[in-house]
Design a protein around this motif. Structure first.
Motif, PDB file in Angstrom:
ATOM      1  N   ASP A 134       0.858  -1.188   0.000  1.00 45.70           N
ATOM      2  CA  ASP A 134       0.000   0.000   0.000  1.00 45.70           C
ATOM      3  C   ASP A 134       0.892   1.234   0.000  1.00 45.70           C
ATOM      4  OD1 ASP A 134      -2.471  -1.394   0.181  1.00 45.70           O
ATOM      5  OD2 ASP A 134      -2.074  -1.749   2.310  1.00 45.70           O
ATOM      6  N   PRO A 135       0.818   2.068  -1.036  1.00 44.44           N
ATOM      7  CA  PRO A 135       1.695   3.239  -1.068  1.00 44.44           C
ATOM      8  C   PRO A 135       1.241   4.310  -0.077  1.00 44.44           C
ATOM      9  CG  PRO A 135       0.204   3.282  -2.933  1.00 44.44           C
ATOM     10  CD  PRO A 135      -0.036   1.985  -2.209  1.00 44.44           C
ATOM     11  N   CYS A 136       2.220   4.968   0.516  1.00 40.98           N
ATOM     12  CA  CYS A 136       1.925   6.037   1.487  1.00 40.98           C
ATOM     13  C   CYS A 136       2.700   7.293   1.124  1.00 40.98           C
ATOM     14  CB  CYS A 136       2.289   5.592   2.892  1.00 40.98           C
ATOM     15  SG  CYS A 136       1.182   4.338   3.535  1.00 40.98           S
ATOM     16  N   GLY A 137       2.729   7.664  -0.115  1.00 50.79           N
ATOM     17  CA  GLY A 137       3.521   8.807  -0.546  1.00 50.79           C
ATOM     18  C   GLY A 137       4.887   8.328  -1.000  1.00 50.79           C
ATOM     19  N   LEU A 138       5.647   9.236  -1.565  1.00 52.94           N
ATOM     20  CA  LEU A 138       6.955   8.892  -2.131  1.00 52.94           C
ATOM     21  C   LEU A 138       8.040   9.631  -1.369  1.00 52.94           C
ATOM     22  CD1 LEU A 138       8.249   7.478  -4.789  1.00 52.94           C
ATOM     23  CD2 LEU A 138       8.501   9.834  -5.515  1.00 52.94           C
ATOM     24  N   GLN A 139       9.014   8.872  -0.855  1.00 49.82           N
ATOM     25  CA  GLN A 139      10.141   9.459  -0.154  1.00 49.82           C
ATOM     26  C   GLN A 139      11.388   9.265  -1.010  1.00 49.82           C
ATOM     27  OE1 GLN A 139       8.400   6.790   1.813  1.00 49.82           O
ATOM     28  NE2 GLN A 139       6.878   8.352   2.181  1.00 49.82           N
ATOM     29  N   VAL A 140      12.105  10.372  -1.244  1.00 48.96           N
ATOM     30  CA  VAL A 140      13.311  10.364  -2.067  1.00 48.96           C
ATOM     31  C   VAL A 140      14.494  10.634  -1.144  1.00 48.96           C
ATOM     32  CG1 VAL A 140      14.464  11.375  -4.063  1.00 48.96           C
ATOM     33  CG2 VAL A 140      11.958  11.338  -3.964  1.00 48.96           C
ATOM     34  N   HIS A 141      15.501   9.764  -1.204  1.00 49.25           N
ATOM     35  CA  HIS A 141      16.695   9.905  -0.363  1.00 49.25           C
ATOM     36  C   HIS A 141      17.893  10.213  -1.248  1.00 49.25           C
ATOM     37  CE1 HIS A 141      15.022   8.443   3.498  1.00 49.25           C
ATOM     38  NE2 HIS A 141      14.121   7.924   2.672  1.00 49.25           N
ATOM     39  N   PHE A 142      18.547  11.346  -0.985  1.00 51.36           N
ATOM     40  CA  PHE A 142      19.710  11.795  -1.741  1.00 51.36           C
ATOM     41  C   PHE A 142      20.952  11.397  -0.952  1.00 51.36           C
ATOM     42  CE2 PHE A 142      16.164  14.508  -2.836  1.00 51.36           C
ATOM     43  CZ  PHE A 142      16.186  14.432  -4.220  1.00 51.36           C
ATOM     44  N   ILE A 150      14.506   5.509  -3.456  1.00 50.80           N
ATOM     45  CA  ILE A 150      13.135   5.927  -3.178  1.00 50.80           C
ATOM     46  C   ILE A 150      12.403   4.801  -2.465  1.00 50.80           C
ATOM     47  CG2 ILE A 150      13.031   7.510  -5.145  1.00 50.80           C
ATOM     48  CD1 ILE A 150      11.197   5.422  -6.497  1.00 50.80           C
ATOM     49  N   THR A 151      11.347   5.179  -1.784  1.00 49.57           N
ATOM     50  CA  THR A 151      10.467   4.207  -1.152  1.00 49.57           C
ATOM     51  C   THR A 151       9.063   4.790  -1.102  1.00 49.57           C
ATOM     52  OG1 THR A 151      10.083   2.815   0.790  1.00 49.57           O
ATOM     53  CG2 THR A 151      10.996   4.991   1.202  1.00 49.57           C
ATOM     54  N   LEU A 152       8.095   3.926  -1.031  1.00 54.32           N
ATOM     55  CA  LEU A 152       6.705   4.329  -0.835  1.00 54.32           C
ATOM     56  C   LEU A 152       6.196   3.735   0.480  1.00 54.32           C
ATOM     57  CD1 LEU A 152       7.144   4.159  -4.129  1.00 54.32           C
ATOM     58  CD2 LEU A 152       4.762   4.784  -4.060  1.00 54.32           C
ATOM     59  N   SER A 153       7.115   3.529   1.405  1.00 52.99           N
ATOM     60  CA  SER A 153       6.825   2.886   2.680  1.00 52.99           C
ATOM     61  C   SER A 153       5.873   3.721   3.529  1.00 52.99           C
ATOM     62  CB  SER A 153       8.130   2.677   3.456  1.00 52.99           C
ATOM     63  OG  SER A 153       7.861   2.160   4.737  1.00 52.99           O
ATOM     64  N   CYS A 154       5.054   3.033   4.287  1.00 53.34           N
ATOM     65  CA  CYS A 154       4.148   3.698   5.237  1.00 53.34           C
ATOM     66  C   CYS A 154       4.799   3.885   6.601  1.00 53.34           C
ATOM     67  CB  CYS A 154       2.857   2.889   5.388  1.00 53.34           C
ATOM     68  SG  CYS A 154       1.885   2.823   3.865  1.00 53.34           S
ATOM     69  N   TYR A 155       5.982   3.311   6.799  1.00 49.56           N
ATOM     70  CA  TYR A 155       6.675   3.459   8.076  1.00 49.56           C
ATOM     71  C   TYR A 155       7.341   4.829   8.159  1.00 49.56           C
ATOM     72  CZ  TYR A 155       6.073  -1.534   8.777  1.00 49.56           C
ATOM     73  OH  TYR A 155       5.536  -2.779   8.950  1.00 49.56           O
ATOM     74  N   LEU A 157      10.380   7.434   9.121  1.00 50.04           N
ATOM     75  CA  LEU A 157      11.814   7.395   8.833  1.00 50.04           C
ATOM     76  C   LEU A 157      12.611   6.704   9.939  1.00 50.04           C
ATOM     77  CD1 LEU A 157      14.039   8.426   6.894  1.00 50.04           C
ATOM     78  CD2 LEU A 157      14.068  10.530   8.212  1.00 50.04           C
ATOM     79  N   ASP A 158      12.249   6.898  11.195  1.00 48.13           N
ATOM     80  CA  ASP A 158      13.011   6.319  12.303  1.00 48.13           C
ATOM     81  C   ASP A 158      12.459   4.967  12.776  1.00 48.13           C
ATOM     82  OD1 ASP A 158      10.691   7.361  13.355  1.00 48.13           O
ATOM     83  OD2 ASP A 158      11.655   8.385  15.032  1.00 48.13           O
ATOM     84  N   HIS A 159      11.484   4.416  12.070  1.00 44.08           N
ATOM     85  CA  HIS A 159      10.918   3.114  12.434  1.00 44.08           C
ATOM     86  C   HIS A 159      11.891   2.004  12.017  1.00 44.08           C
ATOM     87  CE1 HIS A 159       8.206  -0.355  12.503  1.00 44.08           C
ATOM     88  NE2 HIS A 159       7.442   0.374  13.315  1.00 44.08           N
ATOM     89  N   PRO A 160      12.035   0.960  12.821  1.00 44.79           N
ATOM     90  CA  PRO A 160      12.965  -0.126  12.467  1.00 44.79           C
ATOM     91  C   PRO A 160      12.643  -0.801  11.133  1.00 44.79           C
ATOM     92  CG  PRO A 160      12.029  -0.474  14.677  1.00 44.79           C
ATOM     93  CD  PRO A 160      11.387   0.742  14.108  1.00 44.79           C
ATOM     94  N   ASN A 161      11.397  -0.780  10.695  1.00 43.97           N
ATOM     95  CA  ASN A 161      11.032  -1.427   9.424  1.00 43.97           C
ATOM     96  C   ASN A 161      11.127  -0.492   8.221  1.00 43.97           C
ATOM     97  OD1 ASN A 161      10.550  -3.811  10.769  1.00 43.97           O
ATOM     98  ND2 ASN A 161       8.356  -3.457  10.965  1.00 43.97           N
ATOM     99  N   TYR A 162      11.543   0.759   8.436  1.00 42.53           N
ATOM    100  CA  TYR A 162      11.706   1.668   7.293  1.00 42.53           C
ATOM    101  C   TYR A 162      12.811   1.098   6.411  1.00 42.53           C
ATOM    102  CZ  TYR A 162      11.867   6.005   4.647  1.00 42.53           C
ATOM    103  OH  TYR A 162      11.804   6.937   3.641  1.00 42.53           O
ATOM    104  N   PRO A 163      12.590   0.983   5.103  1.00 41.67           N
ATOM    105  CA  PRO A 163      13.517   0.226   4.253  1.00 41.67           C
ATOM    106  C   PRO A 163      14.860   0.894   3.951  1.00 41.67           C
ATOM    107  CG  PRO A 163      11.712   1.108   2.958  1.00 41.67           C
ATOM    108  CD  PRO A 163      11.392   1.398   4.390  1.00 41.67           C
ATOM    109  N   ILE A 164      14.976   2.197   4.081  1.00 38.16           N
ATOM    110  CA  ILE A 164      16.239   2.871   3.756  1.00 38.16           C
ATOM    111  C   ILE A 164      16.986   3.132   5.056  1.00 38.16           C
ATOM    112  CG2 ILE A 164      17.269   4.933   2.734  1.00 38.16           C
ATOM    113  CD1 ILE A 164      14.938   4.850   0.716  1.00 38.16           C
ATOM    114  N   LYS A 165      18.178   2.554   5.172  1.00 38.77           N
ATOM    115  CA  LYS A 165      18.916   2.547   6.437  1.00 38.77           C
ATOM    116  C   LYS A 165      20.131   3.475   6.466  1.00 38.77           C
ATOM    117  CE  LYS A 165      16.400  -0.959   7.933  1.00 38.77           C
ATOM    118  NZ  LYS A 165      15.237  -0.686   8.735  1.00 38.77           N
TER     119      LYS A 165
END
Length: 178
Positions: A134-142, A150-155, A157-165
């Protein structure tokens, strides 16, 4: 009692038909048998991981974000499918906190800014959209070396399941791998 002319009755009849038909047309136009082509509106957010630089602006498929922050809106597919990509474009200020800047009221400020802006760098990169449910907006990481994730994660940024570490405030290396 108000007086209604024949022309007004005709207009009122048409308005009645339109108010009945418009919602029906609206509902029917929203029904799509192909869910893969359905688009949803979402927020677009940017996160700059590179220390001592600033993202002036960025865009994803022409939808603009401001600096490294969030704004509304971008259209995103309601369902993920393989081989989807987006075009990310952005502008970087490699010296966002200059120590020699004259004040904005100084007559030299405009010339100073022209020289400063000449050092801005623009980049673009095609980025694959990672799988999502389920997309929750688009996050772009530079990231350093003009890398973008990029990710469309619903978590959050500081959640352990956020995909970009990747950590924040990473140093830009003197040489980037090719």
């Amino acid at each position: 009692m108000p007086f209604i002319t024949h022309g007004q009755v005709t207009i009122m009849a048409w308005l009645t038909k339109i108010t009945v038909l418009f919602p029906l047309l609206f509902i029917l136009s929203g029904c799509s048998p192909d869910k893969k082509n359905e688009q949803l509106a979402g927020n677009i957010s940017g996160f700059n991981h590179v220390k001592d630089t600033s993202i002036n602006w960025f865009s994803v498929n022409g939808y603009y974000g401001r600096g490294a922050g969030g704004s509304c809106c971008i259209m995103i597919p309601s369902q993920w499918s393989p081989d989807q990509t987006v075009l990310v474009e952005w502008e970087v200020d490699p010296n966002p906190y200059p120590s020699d800047s004259p004040g904005v009221t100084d007559p030299k400020f405009e010339d100073y800014m022209q020289k400063h802006e000449a050092n801005y760098r623009r980049y673009s990169k095609r980025v694959e959209i990672p799988q999502y449910d389920d997309p929750c907006g688009l996050q772009v990481h530079f990231l350093p070396c003009q890398e973008v994730k990029i990710t469309l994660s619903c978590y959050a940024l500081d959640h352990p399941n956020y995909p970009i570490k990747e950590p924040s405030y990473m140093e830009e290396p003197t040489e980037c791998p090719i």
